[in-house]
Scaffold this active site. Structure first.
Site, PDB file in Angstrom:
ATOM      1  N   ASN A   9       0.872  -1.198   0.100  1.00  0.00           N
ATOM      2  CA  ASN A   9      -0.111   0.093   0.033  1.00  0.00           C
ATOM      3  C   ASN A   9       1.043   1.343  -0.223  1.00  0.00           C
ATOM      4  OD1 ASN A   9      -1.756   2.269   0.521  1.00  0.00           O
ATOM      5  ND2 ASN A   9      -2.141   1.516   2.389  1.00  0.00           N
ATOM      6  N   TRP A  10       1.031   1.968  -1.111  1.00  0.00           N
ATOM      7  CA  TRP A  10       2.168   2.767  -1.065  1.00  0.00           C
ATOM      8  C   TRP A  10       1.605   4.140  -0.572  1.00  0.00           C
ATOM      9  CZ3 TRP A  10       3.891   3.177  -6.948  1.00  0.00           C
ATOM     10  CH2 TRP A  10       4.624   1.926  -7.280  1.00  0.00           C
ATOM     11  N   LYS A  11       0.167   4.307  -0.156  1.00  0.00           N
ATOM     12  CA  LYS A  11      -0.497   5.344   0.573  1.00  0.00           C
ATOM     13  C   LYS A  11      -0.252   6.592  -0.428  1.00  0.00           C
ATOM     14  CE  LYS A  11       0.229   3.466   5.107  1.00  0.00           C
ATOM     15  NZ  LYS A  11       0.149   3.602   6.265  1.00  0.00           N
ATOM     16  N   HIS A  94      -9.562   1.375   4.786  1.00  0.00           N
ATOM     17  CA  HIS A  94      -8.296   1.404   5.367  1.00  0.00           C
ATOM     18  C   HIS A  94      -8.679   2.571   6.528  1.00  0.00           C
ATOM     19  CE1 HIS A  94      -4.109   2.671   6.343  1.00  0.00           C
ATOM     20  NE2 HIS A  94      -4.037   1.483   5.654  1.00  0.00           N
ATOM     21  N   GLU A  96      -6.816   4.734   7.662  1.00  0.00           N
ATOM     22  CA  GLU A  96      -6.722   6.278   7.231  1.00  0.00           C
ATOM     23  C   GLU A  96      -8.144   6.737   6.320  1.00  0.00           C
ATOM     24  OE1 GLU A  96      -2.961   5.650   5.388  1.00  0.00           O
ATOM     25  OE2 GLU A  96      -2.165   4.929   7.397  1.00  0.00           O
ATOM     26  N   GLU A 166      -5.599  -5.059  10.696  1.00  0.00           N
ATOM     27  CA  GLU A 166      -4.555  -4.058  10.777  1.00  0.00           C
ATOM     28  C   GLU A 166      -4.918  -3.215  11.973  1.00  0.00           C
ATOM     29  OE1 GLU A 166      -2.636  -2.982   6.949  1.00  0.00           O
ATOM     30  OE2 GLU A 166      -4.276  -1.434   7.253  1.00  0.00           O
ATOM     31  N   GLY A 172       2.302   2.072  10.570  1.00  0.00           N
ATOM     32  CA  GLY A 172       3.128   3.270  10.509  1.00  0.00           C
ATOM     33  C   GLY A 172       3.887   3.476  11.698  1.00  0.00           C
ATOM     34  N   SER A 212       3.399  -2.293  10.179  1.00  0.00           N
ATOM     35  CA  SER A 212       4.696  -2.418  10.523  1.00  0.00           C
ATOM     36  C   SER A 212       5.458  -3.866   9.957  1.00  0.00           C
ATOM     37  CB  SER A 212       5.193  -1.940  11.737  1.00  0.00           C
ATOM     38  OG  SER A 212       4.516  -0.464  12.018  1.00  0.00           O
ATOM     39  N   GLY A 233       2.617  -0.990   4.295  1.00  0.00           N
ATOM     40  CA  GLY A 233       2.847   0.308   3.796  1.00  0.00           C
ATOM     41  C   GLY A 233       4.464   0.612   3.658  1.00  0.00           C
ATOM     42  N   GLY A 234       5.165   1.206   4.689  1.00  0.00           N
ATOM     43  CA  GLY A 234       6.450   1.730   4.668  1.00  0.00           C
ATOM     44  C   GLY A 234       7.203   0.739   3.868  1.00  0.00           C
TER      45      GLY A 234
END
Ligand code: PEP
Length: 250
Positions: A9-11, A94, A96, A166, A172, A212, A233-234
């Site tokens: 997930n590149w966000k 998600h 976010e 999640e 993150g 993470s 993500g990261g």
């Protein structure tokens, strides 16, 4: 057997030029074909993903969509648009989107139904906040989210859905749920699917852990019975790290 599935997930990261570089690097990696791999990019990078990933085993998708096919919905992207560009996945619900943009379960449910109607694989996210975890309300929270988000999803369709557990406090933040806690929640979700649908559906549905995930912890997480993959993500923003995640069995 459920095929393991690792999705990035590149966000809101990766300009078109950066996306070209990352995907070109990723294409050169020798990824384990026994593991399904995908990247969910910002909408502006979807054309690049479609062009560069053609002929590879790496799927791609959106990070959100509206449930209508077209119309006066400024700023939105539709399932028809995602399908037309060749997207396989769409991340829905998600944390976010829920927390920053105020998406509720009723809206997410409409999106899940629309994604399935358009043959997109919804990656449906759920998970508790730190306060809910501290109050031991994680099961209650996830149950209420999934019951609402999966309303009217059929027994056949549920098998196509990927559920991403999640915990919000692990996204993150560098804090990962312990592999035992993550597995316990993914097992809880599987039992919930058995209750809502059937044992067959519960055996088929793939459940990812997200929060993470990185090369250093992926093996331990993926070794767990109820964890079928990761939403990342990261660590999905670096080709070497993403390669290590997909190749966790090598
Ligand atoms: C995510 O974006 O869904 C996520 C889990 O992020 P991170 O891996 O950076 O915690």
């Amino acid at each position: 057997m459920r095929k393991p599935v690792i999705v990035g997930n590149w966000k809101m990261n990766m300009t078109v030029s950066e996306a070209k570089n990352l995907l070109t690097e990723l294409k050169e990696k020798n990824l384990d074909s026994e593991v399904e791999a995908g990247v969910c990019t910002p909408a502006i990078d979807l054309t690049v993903a479609s062009n560069l990933l053609e002929g590879t085993d790496i799927g791609f998708g959106g990070q959100n969509m509206y449930f209508e096919e077209s119309g006066a919905f400024t700023g939105e992207i539709s399932p028809t648009m995602l399908k037309d560009i060749g997207a396989k996945y769409v991340i829905l619900g998600h944390s976010e989107r829920r927390d920053i943009f105020g998406e509720d379960d009723e809206l997410i449910n409409k999106k899940v139904l629309s994604a399935l109607d358009h043959d997109l694989v919804p990656i449906l996210c759920c998970g508790e906040s730190l306060e809910e975890r501290e109050a031991n309300k994680q099961e209650e929270k996830v149950k209420s989210q999934l019951e609402a988000d999966l309303k009217d999803v059929s027994e056949d369709d549920i098998k196509e859905v990927i559920i991403a557990y999640e915990p919000i406090w692990a996204i993150g933040t560098g804090k990962t749920a312990s592999a035992e806690d993550a597995d316990a929640m993914c097992g809880y979700i599987r039992n919930l699917i058995a209750d809502l649908y059937s044992k067959e559906a519960a055996d088929a549905v793939r459940i990812q852990y997200g929060g993470s995930v990185k090369p250093a912890n992926v093996k331990e997480l993926m070794a767990k019975e109820n964890i079928d993959g990761a939403l990342v993500g990261g660590a999905s923003l670096k080709a070497d790290d993403f390669e290590a995640l997909v190749n966790h069995r090598k």
